[in-house]
Enzyme design. Structure first.
Site, short mmCIF file in Angstrom:
data_model
loop_
_atom_site.label_atom_id
_atom_site.label_comp_id
_atom_site.label_asym_id
_atom_site.label_seq_id
_atom_site.Cartn_x
_atom_site.Cartn_y
_atom_site.Cartn_z
N CYS A 98 0.85 -1.20 0.00
CA CYS A 98 0.00 0.00 0.00
C CYS A 98 0.87 1.24 0.00
O CYS A 98 1.92 1.30 0.65
CB CYS A 98 -1.01 -0.03 1.15
SG CYS A 98 -0.60 0.95 2.58
N GLU A 99 0.43 2.22 -0.79
CA GLU A 99 1.27 3.40 -0.97
C GLU A 99 1.24 4.34 0.23
O GLU A 99 2.04 5.24 0.33
CB GLU A 99 0.90 4.15 -2.25
CG GLU A 99 -0.44 4.85 -2.22
CD GLU A 99 -0.75 5.55 -3.54
OE1 GLU A 99 -0.12 5.23 -4.56
OE2 GLU A 99 -1.66 6.41 -3.53
N HIS A 100 0.27 4.12 1.13
CA HIS A 100 0.21 5.03 2.29
C HIS A 100 1.15 4.59 3.40
O HIS A 100 1.69 5.43 4.12
CB HIS A 100 -1.23 5.07 2.84
CG HIS A 100 -2.22 5.52 1.83
ND1 HIS A 100 -3.30 4.75 1.43
CD2 HIS A 100 -2.29 6.64 1.10
CE1 HIS A 100 -3.99 5.40 0.53
NE2 HIS A 100 -3.41 6.54 0.30
N HIS A 101 1.32 3.29 3.57
CA HIS A 101 2.11 2.80 4.71
C HIS A 101 3.26 1.87 4.30
O HIS A 101 4.02 1.42 5.14
CB HIS A 101 1.19 2.03 5.68
CG HIS A 101 0.03 2.84 6.17
ND1 HIS A 101 -1.21 2.79 5.56
CD2 HIS A 101 -0.08 3.73 7.18
CE1 HIS A 101 -2.04 3.63 6.20
NE2 HIS A 101 -1.37 4.20 7.18
N GLN A 139 -5.72 -0.22 -3.91
CA GLN A 139 -6.36 -1.38 -4.55
C GLN A 139 -7.21 -0.97 -5.76
O GLN A 139 -7.26 -1.69 -6.76
CB GLN A 139 -7.21 -2.10 -3.50
CG GLN A 139 -7.73 -3.44 -4.00
CD GLN A 139 -8.47 -4.19 -2.91
OE1 GLN A 139 -8.13 -4.10 -1.73
NE2 GLN A 139 -9.48 -4.94 -3.31
N HIS A 167 -5.64 -5.65 3.80
CA HIS A 167 -4.57 -4.66 3.91
C HIS A 167 -3.95 -4.74 5.29
O HIS A 167 -4.63 -4.52 6.29
CB HIS A 167 -5.16 -3.26 3.69
CG HIS A 167 -5.64 -3.02 2.29
ND1 HIS A 167 -5.15 -2.03 1.48
CD2 HIS A 167 -6.56 -3.67 1.55
CE1 HIS A 167 -5.74 -2.07 0.30
NE2 HIS A 167 -6.61 -3.06 0.32
N CYS A 169 -2.16 -2.72 6.69
CA CYS A 169 -2.25 -1.44 7.41
C CYS A 169 -3.56 -1.32 8.18
O CYS A 169 -3.67 -0.49 9.09
CB CYS A 169 -2.06 -0.26 6.47
SG CYS A 169 -3.35 -0.11 5.22
N1 GTP Z 1 -9.04 3.70 -0.95
C1 GTP Z 1 -7.99 3.06 -0.43
N2 GTP Z 1 -7.53 3.39 0.78
C2 GTP Z 1 -6.47 2.72 1.26
C3 GTP Z 1 -5.85 1.69 0.57
N3 GTP Z 1 -4.82 1.22 1.33
C4 GTP Z 1 -4.85 1.95 2.47
N4 GTP Z 1 -5.85 2.87 2.43
C5 GTP Z 1 -6.31 3.87 3.40
O1 GTP Z 1 -5.61 5.07 3.31
C6 GTP Z 1 -6.01 5.87 4.41
C7 GTP Z 1 -4.91 6.79 4.86
O2 GTP Z 1 -5.50 7.59 5.85
P1 GTP Z 1 -4.71 8.59 6.81
O3 GTP Z 1 -5.66 9.10 7.84
O4 GTP Z 1 -3.95 9.58 5.97
O5 GTP Z 1 -3.61 7.63 7.44
P2 GTP Z 1 -3.62 6.90 8.85
O6 GTP Z 1 -3.58 7.91 9.96
O7 GTP Z 1 -2.48 5.93 8.82
O8 GTP Z 1 -5.02 6.19 8.85
P3 GTP Z 1 -5.52 4.89 9.65
O9 GTP Z 1 -5.16 3.69 8.81
O10 GTP Z 1 -7.01 5.07 9.74
O11 GTP Z 1 -4.83 4.87 10.97
C8 GTP Z 1 -6.49 4.88 5.46
O12 GTP Z 1 -7.88 5.04 5.59
C9 GTP Z 1 -6.18 3.51 4.83
O13 GTP Z 1 -7.09 2.51 5.22
C10 GTP Z 1 -6.35 1.35 -0.71
O14 GTP Z 1 -5.86 0.47 -1.41
N5 GTP Z 1 -7.42 2.06 -1.16
ZN ZN Z 2 -1.85 1.30 4.04
#
Ligand code: GTP
Ligand code: ZN
Length: 212
Positions: A98-101, A139, A167, A169
């Site tokens: 996942c690109e966020h984490h 995704q 996921h 994360c």
């Molecule tokens: N739409 C989508 N969201 C994703 C995917 N992978 C991770 N995420 C979401 O990306 C979001 C990032 O939110 P942020 O609030 O910026 O990050 P965060 O504080 O780490 O969020 P939490 O996971 O809720 O603790 C989260 O809601 C994740 O669940 C994906 O493949 N698609």
């Molecule tokens: Zn993630």
């Protein structure tokens, strides 16, 4: 959602992500060492001494899809064929990040198309999934990229892609919901326009094969 994207567009899109990294291997290793220090670890203890090297190698593998192109991966395996029934490759294991984490996305893809004069080597469908999975992803984009690639390469009557994934994360951290799954789909052409064709696809991905 019906997209018309040419093989040239897809190639350009692929090539644009192939720019050489401006960061050296050594700089990447130093960054991992910094992360270890930030975790309160001793990067010089025996067990961690080679960890920066291993982590960089692992990350490079997990993002190796940036350095692949559809051309190279297909190896010419697109064939003229008059078939016009659905072709479905299901249960393709997917390991993405996942690109966020930069944590794993684990799941599987089901990919179907209805030919329109051309078919693709079956293994190449799984290879296309792998190429896009081995990048930093969400995704939804992963699902759409797989569908767009098949659409652009074959100009079939339709393409359907469903990805089911969990996921890490959302499992190991954050909201901590083990057992949660996300299902995404991209339906193009006849799969978007015709409910019966879409239903046939949905039934086939749920069907339990007799050899299982
Ligand atoms: N739409 C989508 N969201 C994703 C995917 N992978 C991770 N995420 C979401 O990306 C979001 C990032 O939110 P942020 O609030 O910026 O990050 P965060 O504080 O780490 O969020 P939490 O996971 O809720 O603790 C989260 O809601 C994740 O669940 C994906 O493949 N698609
Ligand atoms: Zn993630």
């Amino acid at each position: 959602m019906t997209l018309s994207i040419s093989p040239d567009d897809i190639r350009k899109q692929t090539i644009s992500t192939q720019a050489k990294s401006p960061v050296s291997e050594e700089e990447m290793r130093q960054a991992v060492r910094t992360l270890l220090l930030g975790m309160g670890e001793d990067p010089d203890r025996e067990g961690l001494r080679d960890t920066p090297k291993r982590v960089v190698k692992a990350l490079k593998f997990l993002t190796s899809g940036y350095h692949q192109s559809l051309d190279e991966l297909l190896n010419g395996a697109v064939f003229h064929e008059d078939a016009n029934e659905m072709v479905l490759v299901r249960d393709i294991d997917l390991f993405s990040s996942c690109e966020h984490h930069i944590l794993p996305i684990l799941g599987r893809a089901h990919v179907a198309y209805i030919p329109n004069g051309k078919v693709i080597g079956l293994s190449k469908i799984a290879r296309i999934c792998e190429m896009y999975a081995r990048r930093l992803q969400v995704q939804e984009r992963l699902t759409a990229q797989i569908a767009d690639a098949i659409q652009g390469l074959l100009k079939p009557q339709g393409v359907a892609v469903v990805v089911e994934a969990t996921h890490m994360c959302m499992v190991m951290r954050g909201v901590q919901k083990p057992g949660s799954w996300t299902v995404t789909s991209s339906m193009q052409g006849v799969f978007a326009d015709d409910a019966k064709t879409r239903q046939e696809f949905m039934d086939l991905i749920r069907h339990r094969p007799s050899f299982h």
